[in-house]
Design a protein around this motif. Sequence first.
Motif, mmCIF file in Angstrom:
data_model
loop_
_atom_site.group_PDB
_atom_site.id
_atom_site.type_symbol
_atom_site.label_atom_id
_atom_site.label_comp_id
_atom_site.label_asym_id
_atom_site.label_seq_id
_atom_site.Cartn_x
_atom_site.Cartn_y
_atom_site.Cartn_z
ATOM 1 N N SER A 56 -10.817 7.382 -44.122
ATOM 2 C CA SER A 56 -11.688 6.964 -43.016
ATOM 3 C C SER A 56 -13.099 6.635 -43.482
ATOM 4 O O SER A 56 -13.757 5.751 -42.935
ATOM 5 C CB SER A 56 -11.735 8.064 -41.941
ATOM 6 N N ARG A 163 -4.478 11.582 -34.886
ATOM 7 C CA ARG A 163 -5.841 12.117 -34.992
ATOM 8 C C ARG A 163 -6.768 11.536 -33.921
ATOM 9 O O ARG A 163 -7.983 11.499 -34.111
ATOM 10 C CB ARG A 163 -6.423 11.823 -36.377
ATOM 11 N N ILE A 164 -6.208 11.120 -32.808
ATOM 12 C CA ILE A 164 -7.033 10.434 -31.807
ATOM 13 C C ILE A 164 -8.086 11.348 -31.183
ATOM 14 O O ILE A 164 -9.061 10.861 -30.604
ATOM 15 C CB ILE A 164 -6.171 9.794 -30.691
ATOM 16 N N GLU A 166 -9.815 13.554 -32.985
ATOM 17 C CA GLU A 166 -10.720 13.969 -34.054
ATOM 18 C C GLU A 166 -11.903 13.010 -34.121
ATOM 19 O O GLU A 166 -11.719 11.806 -34.324
ATOM 20 C CB GLU A 166 -9.989 13.987 -35.403
ATOM 21 N N ASP A 167 -13.107 13.535 -33.971
ATOM 22 C CA ASP A 167 -14.298 12.677 -33.975
ATOM 23 C C ASP A 167 -14.430 11.882 -35.270
ATOM 24 O O ASP A 167 -14.874 10.731 -35.260
ATOM 25 C CB ASP A 167 -15.561 13.521 -33.761
ATOM 26 N N SER A 169 -12.351 10.419 -37.018
ATOM 27 C CA SER A 169 -11.476 9.246 -37.143
ATOM 28 C C SER A 169 -11.834 8.132 -36.158
ATOM 29 O O SER A 169 -11.325 7.016 -36.273
ATOM 30 C CB SER A 169 -10.014 9.649 -36.924
ATOM 31 N N SER A 170 -12.696 8.414 -35.198
ATOM 32 C CA SER A 170 -12.931 7.467 -34.097
ATOM 33 C C SER A 170 -13.657 6.197 -34.537
ATOM 34 O O SER A 170 -13.347 5.101 -34.060
ATOM 35 C CB SER A 170 -13.705 8.150 -32.967
ATOM 36 N N GLU A 171 -14.611 6.328 -35.460
ATOM 37 C CA GLU A 171 -15.384 5.148 -35.880
ATOM 38 C C GLU A 171 -14.476 4.097 -36.522
ATOM 39 O O GLU A 171 -14.556 2.910 -36.196
ATOM 40 C CB GLU A 171 -16.476 5.574 -36.860
ATOM 41 N N ARG A 173 -11.234 3.835 -36.137
ATOM 42 C CA ARG A 173 -10.269 3.368 -35.133
ATOM 43 C C ARG A 173 -10.881 2.267 -34.264
ATOM 44 O O ARG A 173 -10.259 1.228 -34.011
ATOM 45 C CB ARG A 173 -9.822 4.551 -34.259
ATOM 46 N N GLU A 174 -12.111 2.498 -33.817
ATOM 47 C CA GLU A 174 -12.773 1.504 -32.969
ATOM 48 C C GLU A 174 -13.075 0.227 -33.748
ATOM 49 O O GLU A 174 -12.914 -0.885 -33.229
ATOM 50 C CB GLU A 174 -14.062 2.105 -32.396
#
Length: 266
Positions: A56, A163-164, A166-167, A169-171, A173-174
């Motif tokens: 990530s 891991r949706i 988990e903070d 991983s969010s960057e 993913r977006e």
Amino acid sequence: MTELSEKFIALQSFQKEAPIRFQTLGSFTLWRDGVKVSSKEWGRDKTLQLIQYFISYRQRHALHKERVMEHLWEEGDDRDFKVALHGVNKALEPDRPSRTEPVYVQRQGITYNLDLEQVWVDVEAVEQYIALGNEALSEEESLAKKAYKAAIDLYQGMYLPTRIFEDWSSEEREKIQILILGAYVTLAELILLENPMESVRLAQHAIAIDATWEDAYRIQMKAYIAKGNRPHAIKAYQKCADVLEEEYGIDPLPETKALLKEIEGR
């Protein structure tokens, strides 16, 4: 052969030949020397979390150990990190001789990073294909189409779907979602006149990812008109308007309304 064409071939070659390959889109899988690695080889979940964190944040060249632990494990300690790192290196290099430095996870003091010259990651490849497509768009349209299609073919679904929540991983993913939506729409626009129904299909894929992606509805409207199907073009607008009203309580953009007026005036 142009420089951009050489870049495209190099990307394709690396995708096939890299000794370590990761799929993160739709599911998480490791291929080691072309062989799919069993999920059991990862052992503890903290080992998986660590390699997924490295992926990530792969573009940050020095990941500080303390920062990694803060992100991953609120109550973690140095032992957790050491055990997880050992598990990562064992999964990537099960036959590495003892007392030799790991090849794929590079260490400098207390910072770590993945060696992207030897490790292929699908999200990294998607990003590189799209960047190549954008670069080729004005001068080598046929190559741009190939690059966008290569990116789309790699997109198998959401980034690290397990891991949706988990903070950390969010960057990523977006970011990848926005990039792939752009690729769908740009490719659909490029082929609209030569293959309008394929443009409709690509736009529908974008809408499946984000039902409020207005660019995709405009593509569908244009494609249906190119096929002479005015009712379906108007229906695509109405679907767009309904979704935007339901999700955000807003109207379509002026350019979408203007396209509708143009279609109704035909």
